[in-house]
Write an enzyme that holds these catalytic residues in place. Structure first.
Site, mmCIF file in Angstrom:
data_model
loop_
_atom_site.group_PDB
_atom_site.id
_atom_site.type_symbol
_atom_site.label_atom_id
_atom_site.label_comp_id
_atom_site.label_asym_id
_atom_site.label_seq_id
_atom_site.Cartn_x
_atom_site.Cartn_y
_atom_site.Cartn_z
ATOM 1 N N ARG A 1 13.752 32.858 50.462
ATOM 2 C CA ARG A 1 13.963 31.718 49.566
ATOM 3 C C ARG A 1 14.615 30.604 50.390
ATOM 4 N NH1 ARG A 1 17.584 31.374 44.068
ATOM 5 N NH2 ARG A 1 16.822 29.321 43.523
ATOM 6 N N HIS B 1 14.733 24.886 41.326
ATOM 7 C CA HIS B 1 14.295 26.009 40.475
ATOM 8 C C HIS B 1 12.769 26.085 40.450
ATOM 9 C CE1 HIS B 1 18.217 25.478 37.920
ATOM 10 N NE2 HIS B 1 18.396 26.413 38.833
ATOM 11 N N ARG C 1 28.244 21.489 36.554
ATOM 12 C CA ARG C 1 27.729 20.207 37.045
ATOM 13 C C ARG C 1 27.625 19.206 35.895
ATOM 14 N NH1 ARG C 1 23.051 23.203 39.658
ATOM 15 N NH2 ARG C 1 23.882 23.958 41.637
ATOM 16 N N GLU D 1 11.980 35.079 39.627
ATOM 17 C CA GLU D 1 11.767 34.334 40.868
ATOM 18 C C GLU D 1 11.405 35.266 42.023
ATOM 19 O OE1 GLU D 1 14.785 30.959 41.326
ATOM 20 O OE2 GLU D 1 15.631 32.176 39.741
ATOM 21 N N ASN E 1 17.440 36.166 50.186
ATOM 22 C CA ASN E 1 18.021 34.914 49.699
ATOM 23 C C ASN E 1 19.379 34.769 50.397
ATOM 24 O OD1 ASN E 1 18.964 32.722 48.312
ATOM 25 N ND2 ASN E 1 18.717 33.601 46.270
#
Ligand code: AMP
Length: 393
Positions: free
Chosen positions: A89, A178, A237, A380, A7
């Protein structure tokens, strides 16, 4: 099989060496400060090692990763040949990618084409891919996209009601993120409830949060949009916001659109509402001590999550299962309780005793609840490893 999961961020690179059949992680770590100086944090079992290693680019980070994986003291393999494949990823697959795929020149070109949609992440992801190709040219590489799971959404969910030219010329639409986590939870939930045809809403609630409406394992709608800024409010956010807010702030304060977006991404959400922290544990501590702003931030979050569950229940014409995952969804028992309380009108009932457990895969609804409510810890990395193994077999 050994799958190396990568990643890559702009100045960091996380890795895990995983067996995709068992999910066992033999080693994992983080290369940080790439392009600055370079530091490797490596973990095998309970043993941790930190090494300062020059990493002018991602290539040196990958080289350092492969070296420590073969290290006589901290390594877990004898040769790079023991790595069967690498799963990367990748943030944005745009309209190019509906699933994970084996990387070749065409795939690299298509990931490059998606750079305008993921300007911060896709270039870093590509650096990780190219660095791996350079040091392990014979090992197959697979790209796993954060957006791919959501590509089953119908047009009514993914189109924005703006002039068509922006969709046709610029691919502006809802993508969602996601996806690897939503896919993992959807798949795992199907195993847990013992069926494949059912309707669910998955709440991935963490520092970044998104929700997905899923029917028979396929995504029908999701809260994030063209970017991860949309949907429920998050750690820093804003979540959904009227676009005129941007116009107002930019005009009044002479702020550029980029600076305003930076504020909406990094200085908003729970951090802004609480004035204290983006971390849900800090907010809970604050609220317990009587800080009204911390309480408001948590209330707003639970309210918006519940609103989306209601919206998605309508979109799916009812739901059978509600799942909670990620840092907050797995651990914050009071967020789960508050969200489910809002949903009492549709017969959602959880058992406070069962809900008091943190981080455990379990059903928390009562037998008479109209909807099964589950906590399903996400994984994940396992999803990336499984996709990668499947594609290279
Ligand atoms: P993630 O982005 O999935 O790693 O989630 C990070 C968020 O999970 C942070 O806001 C944490 O406060 C929250 N979190 C992690 N552990 C707990 C816990 N035990 N109780 C409440 N919140 C937690």
């Amino acid at each position: 099989m050994n799958i190396l999961i990568i990643n890559a961020g702009s100045s960091s690179l996380k890795y895990q060496l995983m067996n995709p059949e068992t999910g066992d992680v033999s080693a994992k770590g983080l290369c940080e400060r790439i392009g600055i100086d370079g530091r490797l944090n490596h973990k095998v079992g309970d043993e941790k090692v930190v090494k300062d290693i020059p990493m002018p680019t991602h290539s040196e980070a990958i080289a350092a990763t492969l070296e420590i994986l073969q290290d006589p003291q901290y390594g877990v393999i004898k040769s790079v040949d023991e790595i069967d494949a690498v799963g990367h990823r990748v943030l944005h697959g745009g309209m190019e990618f509906f699933a994970s795929c084996v990387i070749n020149d065409d795939v690299i070109a298509a990931i490059k084409k998606c750079i305008p949609l993921g300007p911060l992440h896709n270039p870093a992801n590509l650096m990780g891919i190219e660095a791996c190709q350079a040091v392990m040219p014979k090992t197959p590489q697979v790209a796993v996209f954060d957006t791919a799971f959501h590509m089953t959404m119908p047009p009514k969910a993914y189109r924005y009601a703006i002039p068509t030219e922006y969709y046709e010329n610029d691919s502006i639409r809802r993508y969602g993120f996601h996806g690897t986590s939503h896919k993992y939870v959807a798949k795992r939930t199907a195993e847990l409830v013992g069926k494949t045809e059912f309707k669910m809403v998955n709440c991935h609630l963490g520092n970044g949060s998104s929700m997905a409406a899923i029917k028979d394992g396929k995504c029908q709608d999701t809260t994030m949009g063209l970017s991860p800024l949309a949907g429920v409010p998050m750690g820093t956010r804003s979540g959904d916001i009227d676009a005129c807010v941007v116009q107002f702030i930019c005009n009044k304060y002479g702020m550029s659109v980029d600076d305003c977006l930076n504020m909406l991404n990094k200085k908003s959400g729970m951090l802004a509402l609480s004035g204290v922290s983006s971390d849900f544990r800090d907010l809970e501590d604050g609220a317990k001590k009587g800080d009204e702003n911390c309480a408001l931030a948590r209330d707003k979050f639970c309210y918006e999550v519940a609103k989306y569950v209601g919206a998605y229940a309508a979109a799916l014409n009812g739901i059978d299962v509600l799942t909670f995952t990620a840092g907050v969804g797995e651990n914050d028992v009071n967020v789960r309780a508050a969200v489910c309380e809002y949903l009492g009108f549709m017969g959602v009932k959880i058992d406070p005793e069962l809900n008091s457990k943190r981080g455990k895969e379990m059903k928390i609804s009562t037998p008479d609840s109209s909807v099964e409510v589950w906590v399903v810890p996400t994984n994940e990395e396992l999803m990336i490893a499984q996709d990668t193994a499947e594609l290279v077999k």
